[in-house]
Design a protein around this motif. Sequence first.
Motif, mmCIF file in Angstrom:
data_model
loop_
_atom_site.group_PDB
_atom_site.id
_atom_site.type_symbol
_atom_site.label_atom_id
_atom_site.label_comp_id
_atom_site.label_asym_id
_atom_site.label_seq_id
_atom_site.Cartn_x
_atom_site.Cartn_y
_atom_site.Cartn_z
ATOM 1 N N LEU A 83 0.826 -1.205 0.000
ATOM 2 C CA LEU A 83 0.000 0.000 0.000
ATOM 3 C C LEU A 83 0.862 1.258 0.000
ATOM 4 C CD1 LEU A 83 -2.894 -0.909 2.493
ATOM 5 C CD2 LEU A 83 -3.047 -0.629 0.016
ATOM 6 N N ALA A 84 2.024 1.179 0.646
ATOM 7 C CA ALA A 84 2.931 2.325 0.638
ATOM 8 C C ALA A 84 3.409 2.640 -0.772
ATOM 9 C CB ALA A 84 4.122 2.054 1.556
ATOM 10 N N ASP A 85 3.618 1.607 -1.589
ATOM 11 C CA ASP A 85 4.044 1.825 -2.973
ATOM 12 C C ASP A 85 2.971 2.524 -3.798
ATOM 13 O OD1 ASP A 85 6.486 0.591 -2.519
ATOM 14 O OD2 ASP A 85 5.838 -1.357 -3.301
ATOM 15 N N VAL A 86 1.725 2.116 -3.617
ATOM 16 C CA VAL A 86 0.674 2.569 -4.528
ATOM 17 C C VAL A 86 -0.200 3.686 -3.960
ATOM 18 C CG1 VAL A 86 0.605 0.352 -5.718
ATOM 19 C CG2 VAL A 86 -0.947 0.769 -3.816
ATOM 20 N N HIS A 87 -0.129 3.929 -2.655
ATOM 21 C CA HIS A 87 -0.934 5.016 -2.080
ATOM 22 C C HIS A 87 -0.115 6.017 -1.271
ATOM 23 C CE1 HIS A 87 -4.848 3.554 -3.355
ATOM 24 N NE2 HIS A 87 -4.507 2.345 -2.953
ATOM 25 N N PRO A 204 2.195 8.812 -5.087
ATOM 26 C CA PRO A 204 2.537 7.394 -4.921
ATOM 27 C C PRO A 204 3.758 7.030 -5.730
ATOM 28 C CG PRO A 204 0.177 7.652 -5.273
ATOM 29 C CD PRO A 204 0.803 8.997 -5.517
ATOM 30 N N ALA A 205 4.584 6.153 -5.168
ATOM 31 C CA ALA A 205 5.803 5.744 -5.868
ATOM 32 C C ALA A 205 5.471 5.005 -7.160
ATOM 33 C CB ALA A 205 6.652 4.847 -4.948
ATOM 34 N N GLU A 206 4.399 4.204 -7.132
ATOM 35 C CA GLU A 206 3.999 3.461 -8.317
ATOM 36 C C GLU A 206 2.684 4.039 -8.823
ATOM 37 O OE1 GLU A 206 3.048 -1.166 -9.552
ATOM 38 O OE2 GLU A 206 4.336 -0.736 -7.854
ATOM 39 N N ARG A 207 2.722 4.708 -9.944
ATOM 40 C CA ARG A 207 1.575 5.495 -10.395
ATOM 41 C C ARG A 207 0.416 4.638 -10.891
ATOM 42 N NH1 ARG A 207 2.808 10.881 -10.777
ATOM 43 N NH2 ARG A 207 5.016 11.427 -10.651
ATOM 44 N N THR A 208 0.648 3.361 -11.151
ATOM 45 C CA THR A 208 -0.440 2.523 -11.663
ATOM 46 C C THR A 208 -1.531 2.311 -10.611
ATOM 47 O OG1 THR A 208 0.706 0.529 -10.951
ATOM 48 C CG2 THR A 208 1.104 1.273 -13.207
ATOM 49 N N ARG A 209 -1.189 2.438 -9.320
ATOM 50 C CA ARG A 209 -2.132 2.263 -8.218
ATOM 51 C C ARG A 209 -2.857 0.912 -8.293
ATOM 52 N NH1 ARG A 209 -4.030 6.904 -5.376
ATOM 53 N NH2 ARG A 209 -2.923 8.786 -5.949
ATOM 54 N N ARG A 210 -2.178 -0.107 -8.754
ATOM 55 C CA ARG A 210 -2.808 -1.413 -8.909
ATOM 56 C C ARG A 210 -2.254 -2.410 -7.898
ATOM 57 N NH1 ARG A 210 -2.761 -3.752 -14.796
ATOM 58 N NH2 ARG A 210 -4.098 -5.246 -13.704
ATOM 59 N N GLU A 407 10.302 2.411 -6.697
ATOM 60 C CA GLU A 407 8.850 2.394 -6.555
ATOM 61 C C GLU A 407 8.313 1.054 -6.064
ATOM 62 O OE1 GLU A 407 9.452 1.369 -11.006
ATOM 63 O OE2 GLU A 407 10.368 2.678 -9.501
ATOM 64 N N LYS A 408 9.145 0.025 -6.034
ATOM 65 C CA LYS A 408 8.719 -1.284 -5.527
ATOM 66 C C LYS A 408 9.406 -1.631 -4.208
ATOM 67 C CE LYS A 408 7.607 -3.219 -10.090
ATOM 68 N NZ LYS A 408 6.149 -3.244 -9.876
ATOM 69 N N ALA A 409 9.876 -0.610 -3.492
ATOM 70 C CA ALA A 409 10.550 -0.855 -2.219
ATOM 71 C C ALA A 409 9.622 -1.542 -1.223
ATOM 72 C CB ALA A 409 11.069 0.461 -1.638
ATOM 73 N N GLY A 410 8.347 -1.139 -1.212
ATOM 74 C CA GLY A 410 7.390 -1.768 -0.308
ATOM 75 C C GLY A 410 7.157 -3.224 -0.652
#
Length: 489
Positions: A83-87, A204-210, A407-410
């Motif tokens: 969740l930290a990656d995407v939100h 968010p680190a990962e903009r896809t939010r998926r 962006e995938k650290a979480g």
Amino acid sequence: MTEIHQPAGLGDRAASRRAPHKGALIGLGAILVVLTNAVVFVLPPLLPIIQAQYHLATVAETTWLYSALTLGGGAGFILLPRLADVHGDRNASVAASAFLTVGALVPAVGDSYPTVLVGCAVMGFGGAAQLLPLGFLRRNLGESGISVGVAVLVIATGVGIVVGMIGGGFIVENLSLRSFFVILTAACAVTTFATYVTIPHTPPAERTRRIGVLGTVWMIGWVAAILLTLTQGLVWGGAALLPLAVGVIGGIAWVRVERRSSSAVFDVAMMKAPLVTASCVCIGLFAAANSAFLLLLSTYAQITPSSLRAADAYGLGLSELDTALLMAPFAAAFLVRGAVLDRALLKGRGVSVFVTGALICAAGLVWLAVAHDQVWHYLVGAAVMGLGCRIGYSAGFTLVQMAVPEEKAGMAAGAAGTFMAVGFTLGAALVSGDLSASLVPMPGTGLEVAAKGLYGIGYWLSAVLALLIVATALISRARSVRQAETTAP
């Protein structure tokens, strides 16, 4: 060595950040790790008090509290870092701290066995907050983020374990159970506010939010089934084979489906990177040896020789608080600087680092297998074990982080943390089974404790876990060499 990626959009994200205060972020990360580990390790000394206060008929009812904490942690380790990656880091950290607060508040208000059970499950889920500093320190501290994040996690974990054990002993001697939960609620509430104020709010680190909802729920299910088997296996006996089978079969099927999924919980490419899967397995084995050592030490130290028949007598007769202080060298070893370790990892010597840490742990466990009836024996063993675990955890979490882009650290933290959670539970289950193999009576009490000889066996079994780390690392290196030779022109 795996190259650290620089993902697209990193510059835009960095530009949108307000400059964070490095010291405040590191301090907050340390608080999160210490607090969450303290919550886990404060519970064991409280179990007898909980059983007596709430008039629980069996020990099995009491151990369900630890199972609830473990199951909640398994779910949190999978979900919260992702969740930290995407939100966003702040949103995930505030949510995790809020879960800790609510989990402590429920038994503080309810003051009953059901509310403590619910509170443990909620606090277990929020306990994944200990992994979040790996992400927000990496994303806010630049090039030093990985090494600083891992150092904070490892050092604060050692401190948190001892703080929790000392806190449990202090509570047993000085506070009521309800007072403890009130104080814990206040501490978690302050931490929640601090996370909101300190961690920058960034895109968010990962903009896809998926997030793959089905894959995530599926993974939580099979991991929970395995954890449930490990925590309740002795109580359920043969019936525990059913959830174990469900967990194993579900896990195998999950891996096959995730390999083809476009929104995998853990990126398949990440797990295939050199040493990543081996690092996760090694983290789990270090955690298992760590957990086994803590349980063996705390159990033996608190047995009073005079309470047993002369032929069966053993133990140090220490209080819960004195037992926790016996662990001080373990925490002190986690404070050893890791500059040499960091250089070795950067030079691609991860296998050598794992082997070194594992052999140090094995040496400490072998020492305790043959010498565990004096206080100084444990002081030496705790220091050696602490150093070995410090090396192993640092290597494992660093190598997994180095294998993924920022962006995938979480995701990387969640993968490693899940293996660690399973490992801790495995070690506790292994020792619980060992210490239940042969029991001796405590005259006049109707109680029974483990026979003295089982402690040496427990330490030998734990040393085998450490040697499995050596085997895992060496096998992984051999496979990497073969793959390199196969793909070479």
